[in-house]
Design an enzyme around this catalytic site. Structure first.
Site, PDB file in Angstrom:
ATOM      1  N   ALA A   1     -43.540 -37.950 -70.705  1.00  0.00           N
ATOM      2  CA  ALA A   1     -42.640 -39.365 -71.219  1.00  0.00           C
ATOM      3  C   ALA A   1     -41.262 -38.993 -71.951  1.00  0.00           C
ATOM      4  O   ALA A   1     -41.525 -37.843 -72.663  1.00  0.00           O
ATOM      5  CB  ALA A   1     -43.340 -40.066 -71.569  1.00  0.00           C
TER       6      ALA A   1
ATOM      7  N   GLY B   1     -46.855 -37.128 -69.116  1.00  0.00           N
ATOM      8  CA  GLY B   1     -46.781 -38.040 -68.195  1.00  0.00           C
ATOM      9  C   GLY B   1     -46.444 -37.355 -66.508  1.00  0.00           C
ATOM     10  O   GLY B   1     -46.978 -38.293 -65.120  1.00  0.00           O
TER      11      GLY B   1
ATOM     12  N   GLU C   1     -49.477 -36.539 -65.491  1.00  0.00           N
ATOM     13  CA  GLU C   1     -50.412 -37.532 -64.902  1.00  0.00           C
ATOM     14  C   GLU C   1     -50.280 -38.140 -63.850  1.00  0.00           C
ATOM     15  O   GLU C   1     -51.207 -38.464 -63.075  1.00  0.00           O
ATOM     16  CB  GLU C   1     -50.592 -38.593 -65.786  1.00  0.00           C
ATOM     17  CG  GLU C   1     -50.907 -38.226 -67.500  1.00  0.00           C
ATOM     18  CD  GLU C   1     -51.079 -38.816 -68.643  1.00  0.00           C
ATOM     19  OE1 GLU C   1     -49.494 -39.175 -69.259  1.00  0.00           O
ATOM     20  OE2 GLU C   1     -52.151 -39.478 -68.826  1.00  0.00           O
TER      21      GLU C   1
ATOM     22  N   GLU D   1     -49.471 -33.799 -75.224  1.00  0.00           N
ATOM     23  CA  GLU D   1     -49.371 -34.940 -75.821  1.00  0.00           C
ATOM     24  C   GLU D   1     -49.560 -34.400 -77.607  1.00  0.00           C
ATOM     25  O   GLU D   1     -48.870 -35.137 -78.440  1.00  0.00           O
ATOM     26  CB  GLU D   1     -50.006 -35.867 -75.714  1.00  0.00           C
ATOM     27  CG  GLU D   1     -49.325 -36.587 -74.133  1.00  0.00           C
ATOM     28  CD  GLU D   1     -49.740 -36.299 -72.895  1.00  0.00           C
ATOM     29  OE1 GLU D   1     -50.615 -34.807 -73.031  1.00  0.00           O
ATOM     30  OE2 GLU D   1     -49.187 -36.451 -71.799  1.00  0.00           O
TER      31      GLU D   1
HETATM   32  N1  CO8 Z   1     -38.656 -35.564 -73.109  1.00  0.00           N
HETATM   33  C1  CO8 Z   1     -37.465 -35.799 -73.301  1.00  0.00           C
HETATM   34  N2  CO8 Z   1     -36.368 -34.724 -73.099  1.00  0.00           N
HETATM   35  C2  CO8 Z   1     -36.543 -33.985 -73.104  1.00  0.00           C
HETATM   36  C3  CO8 Z   1     -38.562 -33.799 -72.551  1.00  0.00           C
HETATM   37  C4  CO8 Z   1     -38.977 -35.109 -72.924  1.00  0.00           C
HETATM   38  N3  CO8 Z   1     -40.289 -34.895 -72.950  1.00  0.00           N
HETATM   39  N4  CO8 Z   1     -39.301 -32.635 -72.375  1.00  0.00           N
HETATM   40  C5  CO8 Z   1     -37.772 -31.663 -72.279  1.00  0.00           C
HETATM   41  N5  CO8 Z   1     -37.063 -32.591 -72.680  1.00  0.00           N
HETATM   42  C6  CO8 Z   1     -35.716 -32.306 -72.816  1.00  0.00           C
HETATM   43  C7  CO8 Z   1     -34.592 -31.272 -73.532  1.00  0.00           C
HETATM   44  O1  CO8 Z   1     -34.772 -32.283 -75.308  1.00  0.00           O
HETATM   45  C8  CO8 Z   1     -33.493 -30.242 -73.552  1.00  0.00           C
HETATM   46  O2  CO8 Z   1     -32.272 -31.454 -74.042  1.00  0.00           O
HETATM   47  P1  CO8 Z   1     -31.448 -31.124 -74.442  1.00  0.00           P
HETATM   48  O3  CO8 Z   1     -30.775 -29.953 -73.588  1.00  0.00           O
HETATM   49  O4  CO8 Z   1     -30.585 -32.695 -74.473  1.00  0.00           O
HETATM   50  O5  CO8 Z   1     -31.903 -30.840 -75.700  1.00  0.00           O
HETATM   51  C9  CO8 Z   1     -33.418 -30.460 -72.287  1.00  0.00           C
HETATM   52  O6  CO8 Z   1     -34.765 -31.245 -71.702  1.00  0.00           O
HETATM   53  C10 CO8 Z   1     -34.513 -28.494 -71.717  1.00  0.00           C
HETATM   54  O7  CO8 Z   1     -34.964 -28.873 -72.396  1.00  0.00           O
HETATM   55  P2  CO8 Z   1     -35.767 -27.335 -74.127  1.00  0.00           P
HETATM   56  O8  CO8 Z   1     -33.906 -27.308 -74.207  1.00  0.00           O
HETATM   57  O9  CO8 Z   1     -36.634 -27.812 -74.623  1.00  0.00           O
HETATM   58  O10 CO8 Z   1     -36.212 -26.745 -72.971  1.00  0.00           O
HETATM   59  P3  CO8 Z   1     -37.327 -25.026 -73.040  1.00  0.00           P
HETATM   60  O11 CO8 Z   1     -37.514 -24.587 -71.666  1.00  0.00           O
HETATM   61  O12 CO8 Z   1     -36.806 -24.663 -73.938  1.00  0.00           O
HETATM   62  O13 CO8 Z   1     -38.432 -26.221 -73.295  1.00  0.00           O
HETATM   63  C11 CO8 Z   1     -40.084 -27.540 -72.736  1.00  0.00           C
HETATM   64  C12 CO8 Z   1     -38.986 -26.009 -72.041  1.00  0.00           C
HETATM   65  C13 CO8 Z   1     -41.296 -26.191 -73.142  1.00  0.00           C
HETATM   66  C14 CO8 Z   1     -40.968 -28.017 -71.359  1.00  0.00           C
HETATM   67  C15 CO8 Z   1     -39.891 -28.411 -73.648  1.00  0.00           C
HETATM   68  O14 CO8 Z   1     -38.672 -29.011 -73.659  1.00  0.00           O
HETATM   69  C16 CO8 Z   1     -41.108 -29.684 -73.769  1.00  0.00           C
HETATM   70  O15 CO8 Z   1     -42.013 -28.807 -74.804  1.00  0.00           O
HETATM   71  N6  CO8 Z   1     -40.764 -30.433 -73.844  1.00  0.00           N
HETATM   72  C17 CO8 Z   1     -41.954 -31.753 -74.394  1.00  0.00           C
HETATM   73  C18 CO8 Z   1     -42.911 -31.498 -73.315  1.00  0.00           C
HETATM   74  C19 CO8 Z   1     -43.967 -33.034 -73.508  1.00  0.00           C
HETATM   75  O16 CO8 Z   1     -44.242 -33.057 -74.926  1.00  0.00           O
HETATM   76  N7  CO8 Z   1     -44.707 -33.472 -72.935  1.00  0.00           N
HETATM   77  C20 CO8 Z   1     -44.962 -34.013 -73.345  1.00  0.00           C
HETATM   78  C21 CO8 Z   1     -44.830 -35.358 -73.516  1.00  0.00           C
HETATM   79  S1  CO8 Z   1     -45.511 -37.289 -73.960  1.00  0.00           S
HETATM   80  C22 CO8 Z   1     -46.233 -37.581 -72.904  1.00  0.00           C
HETATM   81  O17 CO8 Z   1     -45.958 -37.185 -71.475  1.00  0.00           O
HETATM   82  C23 CO8 Z   1     -47.173 -38.973 -73.140  1.00  0.00           C
HETATM   83  C24 CO8 Z   1     -47.348 -39.806 -71.449  1.00  0.00           C
HETATM   84  C25 CO8 Z   1     -47.803 -41.181 -71.629  1.00  0.00           C
HETATM   85  C26 CO8 Z   1     -47.791 -42.117 -70.811  1.00  0.00           C
HETATM   86  C27 CO8 Z   1     -46.399 -42.497 -70.151  1.00  0.00           C
HETATM   87  C28 CO8 Z   1     -46.397 -42.053 -69.182  1.00  0.00           C
HETATM   88  C29 CO8 Z   1     -44.448 -42.480 -68.331  1.00  0.00           C
END
Ligand code: CO8
Length: 258
Positions: A68, A113, A116, A136
């Protein structure tokens, strides 16, 4: 409306509807707009009789969906977060209860998400590079779109708890071993393999396909006695279709010719 069209793409190719998360700059993170658009695309596929199978995929080669949208969620109040998760539930319900099977074709990150949503699909194929996890907990929250429920039901409590409580990632091979995936293939073969699977299913009776999906999804949420009776009703319904008549007639008449 133009925005909605861009964040989730819809393309029809024969009997397959390809639905694509299209925010590659954010690793296809799920925001409110994506959720609304995705339900819209799923409804469109349901209403089109030519569409027999849906394939869900991410654009770019880095992610199916990295979860998400954390930037959207960051400032949410408790009630807003609840509302966000309710909208996400409309997506998982639309996938799970869809009349047509949905295949997730997964490359790169499939997190939070994203996992999921993939778990709400019927079948999952991933490229060797795919990475899965429910991170999460590392954000101080927890899965909110079925992660603690569908994953536990699919792979059992032990491994589901490990994934939810550590927030760690696993690779495609581990996901296959755990029963999360149907198959793993090289990245360049992913879409072809998903399409081949979709075509195989599309060649079968659409009524049987819908009834089998419904019998498995609904039946596994019932006690065994109720589920067996529900299966019997679904079985009986198959006999109201042309495909049953044609299928059995073809078999019997072929046998007679031998
Ligand atoms: N949300 C928003 N932006 C994101 C997300 C995300 N989940 N994941 C990546 N991005 C963005 C980054 O901010 C970045 O943007 P910018 O260039 O503007 O800074 C771009 O994507 C590229 O990402 P990274 O630079 O971080 O790329 P890396 O290769 O360094 O890392 C990762 C890749 C490991 C995947 C890293 O991006 C990461 O950890 N992302 C977050 C993963 C995460 O925590 N996901 C869980 C989120 S919470 C959730 O899903 C709850 C669900 C609850 C129910 C609701 C469902 C809709």
């Amino acid at each position: 409306m133009t925005e909605l069209k861009e964040t989730v793409l819809y393309e029809k190719e024969g009997s397959i509807a390809w639905i694509t998360f299209n925010r590659p700059e954010a690793l296809n993170a799920l925001n409110t707009e994506v959720n609304l658009a995705l339900v819209d695309r799923l409804n469109r596929a349901e209403a089109d009789p030519e569409v027999r199978v849906i394939i869900l995929k991410g654009s770019g080669d880095r992610a199916f969906v990295a979860g998400a949208d954390i930037k959207e969620m960051m400032t949410m109040s408790s009630m807003e977060a609840r509302e966000f998760a309710i909208k996400a539930k409309r997506v998982t319900d639309a996938l799970w209860n869809h009349k047509k099977p949905v295949i997730a074709a997964i490359q790169g990150f499939c997190l939070g998400g994203g996992l999921e949503y993939a778990l709400s699909c019927d079948l999952r194929i991933a490229s060797e590079s795919a990475k899965f996890g429910l991170p999460e907990i590392t954000l101080g929250i927890m899965p909110g779109s079925g992660g603690t429920q569908r994953l536990a039901r699919l792979i059992g409590l032990t491994k589901a708890k490990e994934l939810c409580l550590t927030g760690g990632m696993i690779d495609a091979g581990q996901a296959l071993t755990l029963g999360i995936l149907n198959a793993v293939c090289p990245q360049e073969a992913l879409l072809t393999q998903a399409a081949d699977l979709a075509k195989k299913i599309a060649s079968k009776s659409p009524h049987s396909v819908t009834l089998i999906k419904s019998s498995i999804n609904k039946g596994t949420e019932m006690d065994l006695e109720s589920a067996a009776l529900f299966e019997i009703d679904c079985f009986g319904l198959c006999f109201s279709t042309e495909e049953q008549k044609k299928g059995m007639d073809a078999f019997v008449n072929k046998s007679k010719k031998k």
